[in-house]
Design an enzyme around this catalytic site. Structure first.
Site, PDB file in Angstrom:
ATOM      1  NE  ARG A  97      -8.274  16.366  -1.986  1.00 22.67           N
ATOM      2  CZ  ARG A  97      -8.176  17.455  -2.724  1.00 22.67           C
ATOM      3  NH1 ARG A  97      -9.254  18.076  -3.142  1.00 22.67           N
ATOM      4  NH2 ARG A  97      -6.993  17.946  -3.060  1.00 22.67           N
ATOM      5  CG  ASN A 113      -9.824   3.215   0.417  1.00 19.84           C
ATOM      6  OD1 ASN A 113     -10.719   3.988   0.769  1.00 19.84           O
ATOM      7  ND2 ASN A 113      -9.747   2.744  -0.826  1.00 19.84           N
ATOM      8  CG  HIS A 115     -12.607  -0.202  -3.983  1.00 13.01           C
ATOM      9  ND1 HIS A 115     -12.807   1.057  -4.519  1.00 13.01           N
ATOM     10  CD2 HIS A 115     -12.792  -1.083  -4.993  1.00 13.01           C
ATOM     11  CE1 HIS A 115     -13.092   0.933  -5.805  1.00 13.01           C
ATOM     12  NE2 HIS A 115     -13.097  -0.353  -6.113  1.00 13.01           N
ATOM     13  CB  THR A 147       0.463   1.574  -1.390  1.00 13.10           C
ATOM     14  OG1 THR A 147      -0.444   0.896  -2.261  1.00 13.10           O
ATOM     15  CG2 THR A 147       0.823   0.664  -0.228  1.00 13.10           C
TER      16      THR A 147
END
Ligand code: GAR
Length: 210
Positions: A97, A113, A115, A147
């Protein structure tokens, strides 16, 4: 002193969550998971949490669709849950999300996060397939602070993985995932040790004082 309180957000299988659970159990990560939250009721990550005696919370996005700003309203609910569990660092682990400024400003420099590419290459969905489609010879994974931009923010750790001639989306994803499971707990440990210093778009890693 109590160990670092993590709030982990997942949408799916939760293998990165598992790597964090395992690193804590192995004693290589000095933290505890205060809560796991998902926007998907069927997320296997919620099962992993329950299996390990961790609070697992599903927050259904549907009721928020009626509100003037559904995304912000949803993020307010997630924030309230994180705060009620005393979370100090938010870990996005396959959380599919887009997080709003409501959330980002509340946990500024306190949200990470992971990735599956070497950012800033291949942000967004299907990063491994993007690497294959571009004929990249090297890809990998990135842990970064969150961010406003998607898959942006100061890079904390990266690990490179060669792209092999016969790689498929699946084989490349598996090799990248192995590295994800290594660097995510490591990045959280560095944070807990107070060694991550954000300078503009960079993260400096301070020497260990041990
Ligand atoms: C991981 O590969 C993670 O890097 C990716 O989703 C997968 C989740 O796996 N995240 C993104 O693409 C974020 N943009 P997991 O649920 O097994 O941890």
């Amino acid at each position: 002193m109590a160990s670092l309180a993590l709030g982990v957000l997942v949408s799916g299988r939760g293998s990165n969550l598992q790597s964090i659970i395992d690193a804590i159990a192995a004693g290589t990560l000095d933290a505890h998971i205060a809560v796991v939250i998902s926007n998907k009721e069927e997320a296997f990550g919620l099962e992993r949490a329950k299996t390990n005696g961790i609070s697992a919370v599903y927050i259904d996005p549907k009721p928020f669709k009626e509100q003037p700003n559904p995304r912000e309203a949803y993020d307010h609910a997630v924030l309230a849950a994180l705060k009620s569990y005393g979370v100090e660092l938010v870990i996005l682990a396959g959380y599919m999300r887009i997080v709003t400024s409501v959330f980002i400003s509340a946990f500024e420099s306190k949200m990470m996060n992971i990735h599956p590419s070497l950012l800033p290459s291949f942000p967004g969905l299907h990063a491994q397939k993007q690497a294959l489609d571009w004929g990249a010879k090297v890809s990998g994974c990135t842990v970064h602070f969150v961010t406003e931009g998607m898959d942006e923010g100061p890079i904390i750790l990266q690990s490179a993985v060669p792209v092999l001639k016969d790689d498929t989306d699946e084989t490349l994803s598996v090799r990248i995932l192995e590295q994800e499971h290594r660097i995510y707990p490591e990045a959280i440990q560095l944070y807990g040790e107070g060694r991550l210093i954000i300078e503009g778009r960079r993260t400096q890693i301070a020497e260990s004082v041990k």
